[in-house]
Motif scaffolding. Structure first.
Motif, PDB file in Angstrom:
ATOM      1  N   ASP A  61     -33.948 -30.060  26.752  1.00 24.86           N
ATOM      2  CA  ASP A  61     -32.694 -29.878  27.486  1.00 24.86           C
ATOM      3  C   ASP A  61     -32.168 -31.282  27.786  1.00 24.86           C
ATOM      4  OD1 ASP A  61     -30.803 -29.742  29.566  1.00 24.86           O
ATOM      5  OD2 ASP A  61     -31.775 -28.006  30.481  1.00 24.86           O
ATOM      6  N   HIS A  62     -31.104 -31.673  27.117  1.00 23.90           N
ATOM      7  CA  HIS A  62     -30.654 -33.057  27.240  1.00 23.90           C
ATOM      8  C   HIS A  62     -30.117 -33.397  28.633  1.00 23.90           C
ATOM      9  CE1 HIS A  62     -26.159 -33.031  26.990  1.00 23.90           C
ATOM     10  NE2 HIS A  62     -26.397 -31.811  26.558  1.00 23.90           N
ATOM     11  N   HIS A  87     -31.326 -37.113  15.618  1.00 28.72           N
ATOM     12  CA  HIS A  87     -30.968 -36.331  16.795  1.00 28.72           C
ATOM     13  C   HIS A  87     -29.942 -35.273  16.391  1.00 28.72           C
ATOM     14  CE1 HIS A  87     -30.313 -35.874  21.186  1.00 28.72           C
ATOM     15  NE2 HIS A  87     -29.123 -35.475  20.777  1.00 28.72           N
ATOM     16  N   VAL A  88     -30.216 -34.017  16.766  1.00 26.45           N
ATOM     17  CA  VAL A  88     -29.314 -32.920  16.428  1.00 26.45           C
ATOM     18  C   VAL A  88     -28.997 -32.137  17.702  1.00 26.45           C
ATOM     19  CG1 VAL A  88     -29.038 -30.805  15.072  1.00 26.45           C
ATOM     20  CG2 VAL A  88     -30.364 -32.716  14.145  1.00 26.45           C
ATOM     21  N   HIS A  89     -27.717 -31.862  17.930  1.00 22.52           N
ATOM     22  CA  HIS A  89     -27.297 -31.042  19.067  1.00 22.52           C
ATOM     23  C   HIS A  89     -27.355 -29.576  18.635  1.00 22.52           C
ATOM     24  CE1 HIS A  89     -25.864 -34.625  21.127  1.00 22.52           C
ATOM     25  NE2 HIS A  89     -25.382 -34.998  19.948  1.00 22.52           N
ATOM     26  N   ARG A  94     -29.280 -27.893  24.569  1.00 21.84           N
ATOM     27  CA  ARG A  94     -30.516 -28.216  23.863  1.00 21.84           C
ATOM     28  C   ARG A  94     -30.291 -29.151  22.679  1.00 21.84           C
ATOM     29  NH1 ARG A  94     -32.848 -23.329  21.556  1.00 21.84           N
ATOM     30  NH2 ARG A  94     -30.671 -22.937  21.149  1.00 21.84           N
ATOM     31  N   CYS A  95     -31.276 -30.052  22.502  1.00 16.82           N
ATOM     32  CA  CYS A  95     -31.266 -30.983  21.378  1.00 16.82           C
ATOM     33  C   CYS A  95     -32.592 -30.910  20.644  1.00 16.82           C
ATOM     34  CB  CYS A  95     -31.077 -32.415  21.869  1.00 16.82           C
ATOM     35  SG  CYS A  95     -29.477 -32.701  22.644  1.00 16.82           S
ATOM     36  N   GLU A  97     -34.927 -33.428  18.262  1.00 16.47           N
ATOM     37  CA  GLU A  97     -35.082 -34.811  17.837  1.00 16.47           C
ATOM     38  C   GLU A  97     -36.320 -34.901  16.964  1.00 16.47           C
ATOM     39  OE1 GLU A  97     -33.323 -37.738  20.403  1.00 16.47           O
ATOM     40  OE2 GLU A  97     -35.296 -38.685  20.491  1.00 16.47           O
TER      41      GLU A  97
END
Length: 131
Positions: A61-62, A87-89, A94-95, A97
């Motif tokens: 959770d960014h 890094h992907v959204h 949520r991300c 990595e």
């Protein structure tokens, strides 16, 4: 291959239903369980000082991961082990990595533990192979 040993395993019904659905491409449960056990042992049997290369995947959770002592600080402290990141959204919160890592297996396991215990981290996993 050594002789086969049969043993019983008790699991909640819902867990085994999920397992069966997730392992549908395997010939049977035994093959799926053998693969899981082998992967589990391969990861744990790497000698702490043996050099490995692999990837750490993080799901987090960014919003929470920005807290002091969080992911960025941990990654900066481990810069000698991390060679690349992606890094992907996934959605608004949520991300995902992916960290490409190289170094002693023990240090990489420690890094995964530090990352996994950071605020907001939902999952941290290492996939590594000996060099």
């Amino acid at each position: 291959m050594a002789g086969l040993v049969r043993f019983g395993v008790a699991m909640p019904e819902r867990l085994i239903e999920r397992f069966d659905a997730a392992t549908a491409n395997f010939k049977n449960r035994s093959d799926a369980l053998r693969r899981l056990v082998q992967d589990f042992l391969d990861e744990r049997e790497l000698e702490p000082k043996s050099r490995v290369m692999g990837a750490i995947t993080l799901l987090y959770d960014h919003h929470r991961a920005k807290e002091p002592g969080g992911l960025t600080e941990i990654q900066h402290d481990a810069g000698e082990l991390i060679h690349s990141t992606m890094h992907v959204h996934l959605d608004h919160r949520r991300c995902l990595e992916v960290l490409v890592v190289r170094g002693p297996a023990g240090e990489l396991r420690g890094l995964v533990e530090r990352l996994g215990s950071a605020a907001g981290v939902l999952q941290a996993r290492l996939q590594a192979a000996p060099l």
